[in-house]
Scaffold this motif. Sequence first.
Motif, PDB file in Angstrom:
ATOM      1  N   VAL A  75       0.873  -1.165   0.000  1.00  0.00           N
ATOM      2  CA  VAL A  75       0.000   0.000   0.000  1.00  0.00           C
ATOM      3  C   VAL A  75       0.909   1.213   0.000  1.00  0.00           C
ATOM      4  CG1 VAL A  75      -1.709   1.334   1.307  1.00  0.00           C
ATOM      5  CG2 VAL A  75      -1.872  -1.146   1.235  1.00  0.00           C
ATOM      6  N   GLY A  76       0.616   2.162  -0.891  1.00  0.00           N
ATOM      7  CA  GLY A  76       1.398   3.390  -0.952  1.00  0.00           C
ATOM      8  C   GLY A  76       0.497   4.585  -0.751  1.00  0.00           C
ATOM      9  N   GLN A  77       1.055   5.631  -0.190  1.00  0.00           N
ATOM     10  CA  GLN A  77       0.314   6.872   0.000  1.00  0.00           C
ATOM     11  C   GLN A  77       1.035   7.962  -0.768  1.00  0.00           C
ATOM     12  OE1 GLN A  77      -0.731   7.881   4.017  1.00  0.00           O
ATOM     13  NE2 GLN A  77      -0.701  10.053   3.572  1.00  0.00           N
ATOM     14  N   GLY A  78       0.293   8.769  -1.517  1.00  0.00           N
ATOM     15  CA  GLY A  78       0.905   9.841  -2.285  1.00  0.00           C
ATOM     16  C   GLY A  78      -0.074  10.466  -3.251  1.00  0.00           C
ATOM     17  N   ARG A  79       0.477  10.978  -4.374  1.00  0.00           N
ATOM     18  CA  ARG A  79      -0.326  11.684  -5.381  1.00  0.00           C
ATOM     19  C   ARG A  79      -0.107  11.064  -6.750  1.00  0.00           C
ATOM     20  NH1 ARG A  79       1.428  15.629  -1.795  1.00  0.00           N
ATOM     21  NH2 ARG A  79      -0.212  17.017  -1.082  1.00  0.00           N
ATOM     22  N   TYR A  80      -1.090  11.207  -7.615  1.00  0.00           N
ATOM     23  CA  TYR A  80      -1.025  10.715  -8.994  1.00  0.00           C
ATOM     24  C   TYR A  80      -0.746  11.916  -9.887  1.00  0.00           C
ATOM     25  CZ  TYR A  80      -2.329   7.820 -13.018  1.00  0.00           C
ATOM     26  OH  TYR A  80      -2.342   7.105 -14.186  1.00  0.00           O
ATOM     27  N   VAL A  81       0.500  12.005 -10.383  1.00  0.00           N
ATOM     28  CA  VAL A  81       0.922  13.154 -11.168  1.00  0.00           C
ATOM     29  C   VAL A  81       1.436  12.682 -12.528  1.00  0.00           C
ATOM     30  CG1 VAL A  81       2.463  15.159 -11.240  1.00  0.00           C
ATOM     31  CG2 VAL A  81       1.560  14.363  -9.043  1.00  0.00           C
ATOM     32  N   ASP A  82       0.847  13.198 -13.597  1.00  0.00           N
ATOM     33  CA  ASP A  82       1.271  12.890 -14.971  1.00  0.00           C
ATOM     34  C   ASP A  82       1.368  11.390 -15.244  1.00  0.00           C
ATOM     35  OD1 ASP A  82       1.446  15.622 -15.568  1.00  0.00           O
ATOM     36  OD2 ASP A  82       3.522  15.735 -14.879  1.00  0.00           O
ATOM     37  N   GLY A  83       0.385  10.621 -14.781  1.00  0.00           N
ATOM     38  CA  GLY A  83       0.333   9.193 -15.072  1.00  0.00           C
ATOM     39  C   GLY A  83       1.197   8.323 -14.187  1.00  0.00           C
ATOM     40  N   THR A  84       1.834   8.906 -13.173  1.00  0.00           N
ATOM     41  CA  THR A  84       2.673   8.143 -12.246  1.00  0.00           C
ATOM     42  C   THR A  84       2.263   8.465 -10.815  1.00  0.00           C
ATOM     43  OG1 THR A  84       4.536   8.193 -13.772  1.00  0.00           O
ATOM     44  CG2 THR A  84       5.054   7.714 -11.489  1.00  0.00           C
ATOM     45  N   PHE A  85       2.171   7.420 -10.003  1.00  0.00           N
ATOM     46  CA  PHE A  85       1.871   7.606  -8.587  1.00  0.00           C
ATOM     47  C   PHE A  85       3.171   7.965  -7.883  1.00  0.00           C
ATOM     48  CE2 PHE A  85       1.270   6.063  -4.220  1.00  0.00           C
ATOM     49  CZ  PHE A  85       0.116   6.752  -3.882  1.00  0.00           C
ATOM     50  N   GLU A  86       3.253   9.158  -7.319  1.00  0.00           N
ATOM     51  CA  GLU A  86       4.437   9.603  -6.594  1.00  0.00           C
ATOM     52  C   GLU A  86       4.202   9.365  -5.114  1.00  0.00           C
ATOM     53  OE1 GLU A  86       5.336  13.606  -7.811  1.00  0.00           O
ATOM     54  OE2 GLU A  86       5.849  12.942  -9.838  1.00  0.00           O
ATOM     55  N   ALA A  87       4.811   8.300  -4.605  1.00  0.00           N
ATOM     56  CA  ALA A  87       4.567   7.866  -3.231  1.00  0.00           C
ATOM     57  C   ALA A  87       5.406   8.653  -2.239  1.00  0.00           C
ATOM     58  CB  ALA A  87       4.866   6.382  -3.097  1.00  0.00           C
ATOM     59  N   ILE A  88       4.793   8.975  -1.110  1.00  0.00           N
ATOM     60  CA  ILE A  88       5.523   9.576  -0.008  1.00  0.00           C
ATOM     61  C   ILE A  88       5.726   8.551   1.113  1.00  0.00           C
ATOM     62  CG2 ILE A  88       4.864  11.958  -0.467  1.00  0.00           C
ATOM     63  CD1 ILE A  88       2.611  11.664   1.579  1.00  0.00           C
ATOM     64  N   GLU A  89       4.997   7.431   1.006  1.00  0.00           N
ATOM     65  CA  GLU A  89       5.126   6.352   1.990  1.00  0.00           C
ATOM     66  C   GLU A  89       4.742   5.038   1.324  1.00  0.00           C
ATOM     67  OE1 GLU A  89       3.691   5.427   6.537  1.00  0.00           O
ATOM     68  OE2 GLU A  89       2.307   6.516   5.235  1.00  0.00           O
ATOM     69  N   ILE A  90       5.514   3.992   1.606  1.00  0.00           N
ATOM     70  CA  ILE A  90       5.238   2.645   1.102  1.00  0.00           C
ATOM     71  C   ILE A  90       5.151   1.702   2.295  1.00  0.00           C
ATOM     72  CG2 ILE A  90       6.112   0.690  -0.251  1.00  0.00           C
ATOM     73  CD1 ILE A  90       5.313   2.933  -2.061  1.00  0.00           C
ATOM     74  N   LEU A  91       4.089   0.924   2.342  1.00  0.00           N
ATOM     75  CA  LEU A  91       3.914  -0.092   3.374  1.00  0.00           C
ATOM     76  C   LEU A  91       3.852  -1.447   2.696  1.00  0.00           C
ATOM     77  CD1 LEU A  91       1.061   1.669   5.373  1.00  0.00           C
ATOM     78  CD2 LEU A  91       3.493   1.679   5.908  1.00  0.00           C
ATOM     79  N   ALA A  92       4.485  -2.442   3.303  1.00  0.00           N
ATOM     80  CA  ALA A  92       4.453  -3.800   2.771  1.00  0.00           C
ATOM     81  C   ALA A  92       3.785  -4.703   3.799  1.00  0.00           C
ATOM     82  CB  ALA A  92       5.862  -4.297   2.473  1.00  0.00           C
ATOM     83  N   ARG A  93       3.392  -5.867   3.359  1.00  0.00           N
ATOM     84  CA  ARG A  93       2.759  -6.825   4.274  1.00  0.00           C
ATOM     85  C   ARG A  93       3.722  -7.125   5.426  1.00  0.00           C
ATOM     86  NH1 ARG A  93       3.832 -12.513   2.803  1.00  0.00           N
ATOM     87  NH2 ARG A  93       5.878 -12.418   1.871  1.00  0.00           N
ATOM     88  N   HIS A  94       3.195  -7.482   6.589  1.00  0.00           N
ATOM     89  CA  HIS A  94       4.087  -7.678   7.722  1.00  0.00           C
ATOM     90  C   HIS A  94       4.356  -9.137   8.062  1.00  0.00           C
ATOM     91  CE1 HIS A  94       0.264  -7.917   9.985  1.00  0.00           C
ATOM     92  NE2 HIS A  94       0.947  -8.627  10.835  1.00  0.00           N
ATOM     93  N   ASP A  95       3.706 -10.074   7.431  1.00  0.00           N
ATOM     94  CA  ASP A  95       4.075 -11.489   7.549  1.00  0.00           C
ATOM     95  C   ASP A  95       3.549 -12.214   6.323  1.00  0.00           C
ATOM     96  OD1 ASP A  95       1.386 -12.172   7.898  1.00  0.00           O
ATOM     97  OD2 ASP A  95       1.577 -12.463  10.049  1.00  0.00           O
ATOM     98  N   GLU A  96       3.700 -13.531   6.299  1.00  0.00           N
ATOM     99  CA  GLU A  96       3.364 -14.261   5.068  1.00  0.00           C
ATOM    100  C   GLU A  96       1.871 -14.389   4.802  1.00  0.00           C
ATOM    101  OE1 GLU A  96       3.690 -17.220   8.359  1.00  0.00           O
ATOM    102  OE2 GLU A  96       5.030 -15.703   7.621  1.00  0.00           O
ATOM    103  N   THR A  97       1.022 -14.013   5.757  1.00  0.00           N
ATOM    104  CA  THR A  97      -0.412 -14.168   5.530  1.00  0.00           C
ATOM    105  C   THR A  97      -1.167 -12.850   5.480  1.00  0.00           C
ATOM    106  OG1 THR A  97      -0.813 -14.384   7.896  1.00  0.00           O
ATOM    107  CG2 THR A  97      -0.469 -16.421   6.643  1.00  0.00           C
ATOM    108  N   TYR A  98      -0.580 -11.757   5.948  1.00  0.00           N
ATOM    109  CA  TYR A  98      -1.313 -10.502   6.041  1.00  0.00           C
ATOM    110  C   TYR A  98      -1.289  -9.716   4.734  1.00  0.00           C
ATOM    111  CZ  TYR A  98      -2.675  -5.802   7.180  1.00  0.00           C
ATOM    112  OH  TYR A  98      -3.303  -4.597   7.175  1.00  0.00           O
ATOM    113  N   MET A  99      -2.454  -9.150   4.404  1.00  0.00           N
ATOM    114  CA  MET A  99      -2.551  -8.191   3.323  1.00  0.00           C
ATOM    115  C   MET A  99      -3.678  -7.240   3.732  1.00  0.00           C
ATOM    116  SD  MET A  99      -2.937  -8.808  -0.789  1.00  0.00           S
ATOM    117  CE  MET A  99      -1.709 -10.084  -0.765  1.00  0.00           C
TER     118      MET A  99
END
Length: 152
Positions: A104-128
């Motif tokens: 999951v990323g947080q940011g803005r969509y500028v000129d066809g690209t999502f410019e993320a200010i934060e990226i989160l990844a799953r925290h174990d093999e089962t979580y999403m």
Amino acid sequence: MRGLKKQRRIQIIVLAVVALALSTALIGYAMRDGINFFRSPSEVVAEPPGPTEVFRIGGLVEEGSVLRGQGTAVSFRVTDGGASVPVRFDGILPDLFEEGQGMVGQGRYVDGTFEAIEILARHDETYMPKEVVDALKEQGVYQEPEESSAGY
């Protein structure tokens, strides 16, 4: 005397309604930056948000799409199986970030690209995150995680 009591009661009720409306407006104004809507890549492609709108996007990191630039710059594509969106991020990625995994990323969509200010990844093999699971199920590409045999 009765008319005066009734008038006073109406004034108090009107004052309470105005105070309630004003406090609700102030709370909404204070929280305007803290409210971020979730969108799947398909939703972003179908209805691109404005360049000033901050939102969250989630899905799977597309296989073979991660490109590391100079320093901490990285670009990749996030997909939900129906569409994919290019993502650019300048920062340190979470340890669990990898291709084919949920993010999951947080940011803005500028000129066809999502410019993320934060990226989160799953925290174990089962979580999403629930939003990502729902978006992937909607596209028909979600697979239930296998049960861990570690027995913890």
